[in-house]
Design an enzyme around this catalytic site. Structure first.
Site, PDB file in Angstrom:
ATOM      1  N   LYS A   8       0.824  -1.209   0.000  1.00  0.00           N
ATOM      2  CA  LYS A   8       0.000   0.000   0.000  1.00  0.00           C
ATOM      3  C   LYS A   8       0.861   1.263   0.000  1.00  0.00           C
ATOM      4  O   LYS A   8       0.604   2.203  -0.761  1.00  0.00           O
ATOM      5  CB  LYS A   8      -0.948  -0.009   1.207  1.00  0.00           C
ATOM      6  CG  LYS A   8      -1.931  -1.174   1.211  1.00  0.00           C
ATOM      7  CD  LYS A   8      -2.935  -1.078   2.321  1.00  0.00           C
ATOM      8  CE  LYS A   8      -2.312  -1.240   3.692  1.00  0.00           C
ATOM      9  NZ  LYS A   8      -1.734  -2.592   3.908  1.00  0.00           N
ATOM     10  N   THR A   9       1.877   1.295   0.837  1.00  0.00           N
ATOM     11  CA  THR A   9       2.775   2.459   0.869  1.00  0.00           C
ATOM     12  C   THR A   9       3.523   2.597  -0.447  1.00  0.00           C
ATOM     13  O   THR A   9       3.694   3.707  -0.972  1.00  0.00           O
ATOM     14  CB  THR A   9       3.775   2.336   2.031  1.00  0.00           C
ATOM     15  OG1 THR A   9       3.059   2.217   3.263  1.00  0.00           O
ATOM     16  CG2 THR A   9       4.685   3.548   2.093  1.00  0.00           C
ATOM     17  N   ARG A  50       6.673  -8.243   1.811  1.00  0.00           N
ATOM     18  CA  ARG A  50       7.549  -7.751   2.883  1.00  0.00           C
ATOM     19  C   ARG A  50       8.245  -8.910   3.593  1.00  0.00           C
ATOM     20  O   ARG A  50       9.441  -8.850   3.891  1.00  0.00           O
ATOM     21  CB  ARG A  50       6.737  -6.925   3.880  1.00  0.00           C
ATOM     22  CG  ARG A  50       7.552  -6.456   5.104  1.00  0.00           C
ATOM     23  CD  ARG A  50       6.713  -5.572   6.005  1.00  0.00           C
ATOM     24  NE  ARG A  50       6.414  -4.311   5.348  1.00  0.00           N
ATOM     25  CZ  ARG A  50       5.411  -3.510   5.706  1.00  0.00           C
ATOM     26  NH1 ARG A  50       4.603  -3.868   6.683  1.00  0.00           N
ATOM     27  NH2 ARG A  50       5.208  -2.367   5.072  1.00  0.00           N
ATOM     28  N   THR A  87      -5.785  -1.280   7.072  1.00  0.00           N
ATOM     29  CA  THR A  87      -5.822  -2.738   7.203  1.00  0.00           C
ATOM     30  C   THR A  87      -7.200  -3.211   7.635  1.00  0.00           C
ATOM     31  O   THR A  87      -7.455  -4.413   7.652  1.00  0.00           O
ATOM     32  CB  THR A  87      -4.784  -3.208   8.239  1.00  0.00           C
ATOM     33  OG1 THR A  87      -5.016  -2.523   9.482  1.00  0.00           O
ATOM     34  CG2 THR A  87      -3.371  -2.889   7.759  1.00  0.00           C
ATOM     35  N   ASP A 104      -1.623   6.848   6.204  1.00  0.00           N
ATOM     36  CA  ASP A 104      -1.601   5.434   6.565  1.00  0.00           C
ATOM     37  C   ASP A 104      -2.489   5.192   7.790  1.00  0.00           C
ATOM     38  O   ASP A 104      -2.659   6.082   8.632  1.00  0.00           O
ATOM     39  CB  ASP A 104      -0.167   5.013   6.865  1.00  0.00           C
ATOM     40  CG  ASP A 104       0.020   3.509   6.830  1.00  0.00           C
ATOM     41  OD1 ASP A 104      -0.911   2.809   6.373  1.00  0.00           O
ATOM     42  OD2 ASP A 104       1.086   3.024   7.247  1.00  0.00           O
TER      43      ASP A 104
END
Length: 352
Positions: free
Chosen positions: A68-69, A221, A162, A113
């Site tokens: 997302k980032t 990640r 999230t 965020d």
């Protein structure tokens, strides 16, 4: 054990952010996975560039570590615009948000965020800012308070969450484009591992990349984090080349098994199977048996175990699935074939 302490945890700490930044793709064409999201987002951005205006506000939802980032930074790069990064927990008052909004440049991308954790007063201010590019700044208190309208330059808000269900409908409806990030397939994670290995100048063969990808829980990640740990092992214990054997040996040292389960996951399953016969057992009882807090078992270990079909949450408690017995190398107890009381061939309570 907190999520940040786990090798297979999707959360990221401050030290890891710098490493992640070096591995992030810079353009949409370099982004691996999420094909539907990429296609739809590409149309949104190309149309905005053709109009010569700012892109619609974008909401990205999904589990941590899915990109997302990274996508927010790609949106800014594709629009050739600067980006401002903040988070919902950092905005506790409407004044905090007003200070950020009033300093934005025209066309700038504001990445927010964990947007669902923003305070309610700031959230209500954001409604008007997203729709009318204007905020009302309250000066003074009580009956003498005055609302001063403040015009804002057009900007693009990229919100990430999230837990999309916690967003109030008025806020969710103001986003022009909404995308949900899915977990990655093993083939996509293999591409992620290969790309990251090239950037880190690590030699890995195809089977080594497959081995790492298969233990990465569908999350880029985690794949990148495992790659760095396997790289360390390969440099110290092998010739620096990551093969299937080297990757498997390295991840065995770090207690990540072939399905991506770590020590905590196996402790939860082991207690459920060995101590309670596969359940059902209450969450608090299971947490005591594992030696962890109730919240740790419920929020850190269980989501992946449920997603993998190894554990089920039922009204009576936690229950292990047949796949859990197989994965742990245990044999499930034999179910009694004796008919229930009162059934065919079984006398009732008083022999009737």
């Amino acid at each position: 054990m907190s999520p940040e302490e786990r090798l297979v945890g999707a959360e990221v700490d401050s030290e890891e952010q710098a490493v992640e930044a070096a591995l992030r793709p810079k353009q949409l064409g370099e982004f691996i996975g999420q094909p539907k999201v990429r296609e739809q987002l590409d149309l949104v951005l190309r149309a905005a560039r053709a109009r010569g205006g700012t892109a619609d506000h974008v909401l990205l939802s999904g589990a941590p570590g899915l990109g997302k980032t990274t996508l927010s930074m790609i949106i800014a790069a594709e629009m050739n615009a600067p980006i401002r990064i903040t988070s919902g927990p950092a905005i506790q008052h409407a004044g905090d948000l007003a200070a950020i909004l009033s300093s934005l440049q025209e066309g700038e991308v504001l990445f927010l965020d964990e947007i669902h954790r923003m305070s309610r007063p700031a959230e209500e201010m954001l409604y008007m800012a997203m729709e009318d590019f204007r905020v009302d700044v309250i000066v003074g208190k009580g009956p003498g308070a005055t609302a001063i309208p403040l015009e804002l330059p057009p900007f693009t808000l990229v919100g990430a969450t999230t837990r999309a269900g916690l967003l109030p409908p008025p806020l969710r409806d103001r986003f022009g484009f909404t995308a949900h990030m899915e977990f990655y397939e093993a083939e996509e994670l293999e591409q992620v591992v290969r790309r990251s290995a090239e950037l880190l100048e690590v030699h890995t063969d195809a089977e080594g990349a497959v081995e790492i990808a298969g233990r990465s829980r569908g999350t880029p990640r985690i794949a990148n984090r495992l790659l760095r740990r396997v790289r360390d092992y390969a440099q110290v214990k092998a010739d620096g080349v990551i093969t299937r054997e080297v990757a498997a040996a390295a991840l065995e040292v770090y207690e990540v098994d072939g399905r991506g389960l770590d020590r905590l996951d196996r402790a939860v399953l082991g207690s459920l199977l060995k101590l309670f016969g596969g359940g059902p057992v209450g969450l608090s009882t299971l947490a005591v048996a594992v030696g962890e807090e109730r919240e740790t078992v419920e929020e850190v270990a269980e989501p992946f175990l449920v997603r993998e079909g190894l554990l089920a949450r039922t009204p009576r408690g936690r229950v292990a699935t047949p796949a859990a017995w197989t994965h742990m190398g245990l044999t499930p107890p034999q179910q009694s074939s004796r008919p229930a009381a009162g059934g065919p061939g079984q006398p009732g309570l008083f022999g009737a």
